[in-house]
Design an enzyme around this catalytic site. Sequence first.
Site, short mmCIF file in Angstrom:
data_model
loop_
_atom_site.label_atom_id
_atom_site.label_comp_id
_atom_site.label_asym_id
_atom_site.label_seq_id
_atom_site.Cartn_x
_atom_site.Cartn_y
_atom_site.Cartn_z
N SER A 95 0.84 -1.20 0.00
CA SER A 95 0.00 0.00 0.00
C SER A 95 0.88 1.25 0.00
O SER A 95 1.77 1.38 -0.84
CB SER A 95 -0.98 -0.04 1.18
OG SER A 95 -2.00 0.92 1.04
N HIS A 200 -6.90 1.39 -3.32
CA HIS A 200 -6.68 0.32 -4.29
C HIS A 200 -7.99 -0.21 -4.89
O HIS A 200 -8.12 -1.40 -5.17
CB HIS A 200 -5.86 -0.81 -3.66
CG HIS A 200 -4.75 -0.31 -2.79
ND1 HIS A 200 -3.76 0.53 -3.27
CD2 HIS A 200 -4.51 -0.48 -1.46
CE1 HIS A 200 -2.95 0.83 -2.27
NE2 HIS A 200 -3.38 0.25 -1.18
#
Length: 314
Positions: A95, A200
């Site tokens: 991430s 995401h």
Amino acid sequence: MTMRLAILCPGQGGQHAGMFDLLREDAQAAAFLARCDLDGLLQAPLAEVLADPALLFANTCAQPLIVAAQLAAWQALREPLAAIAGAPAVVAGYSVGELSAYAIAGVVDATTTVALAARRAALMSQAAAAAPAQGLMSFGGMEVATLQACLQARGAYAAIVSGADTLIAGGPNAALQDAAAELAGQGVRSTALPVGLASHTPLMREATAPFLTALDAIDVHAPAMPLLAGVTGQAIVDPAQARLLLARQLTETIQWSACMDACAERGVTVALELGPGSALARMLRERHGHIQCRSLADFRSLAGLIAWLQRQAD
């Protein structure tokens, strides 16, 4: 033994009030943090942010804090790690930690990367504000393809795939809660995560173009060491690809299980997570038990970490 070292950089969730305490004891790490000017990047002075959980876990604070902590740790550890293990065999970030991985691999200047994390956070928060209340939730205990089908049917998405039966989902909170309620009856575990946006996933689409503009405004280089892209689990080879893949991970699923497998395929024997937290070390240890995995968070001093790493090399 011949050590092949992986450096892992986690995302949000492990930050805490003392996350800089160990780093401030090292001159190089402390100097780097001073150059980052976190007081100027955050929505409040750093001391206030660290003392207030609401600020500490707010997206606009969390992302630059995490990247600053990881890159400060790298400033402190880079030379002793090189003396023990040479250059890392692979670097990977989970991430927002992928920004830190880029800096460690020499793709982007480290101080610039902390400012880029703040810009990324602001753009993602703006994208989230234009959509229904959203977030992330972990799911485990069912084959990933089946989990994804259930999520998609409710307007949610797979944000991070971490195993054959585990993933992080992102989407509107109502959709995540509906999916969790249905899947609970089938034995699926779910936990809401302290992240107030659907990282995401396509819900971050509005952040992509301005983030690419931000990347175009800074110097981006080819990696100086093997660097994995989160959305593919494959090595990044040139600056243009680096820019594109870093932008793609705003809206596309992170293939963390593929990144872990790539570490094993590249012969990694030891993995060090830069923290905060130790989730990546745990996940890699569970998936590839032959790799010795620890996090900076496991140690009470940098000297203790270095001593552990030296033992792995003996």
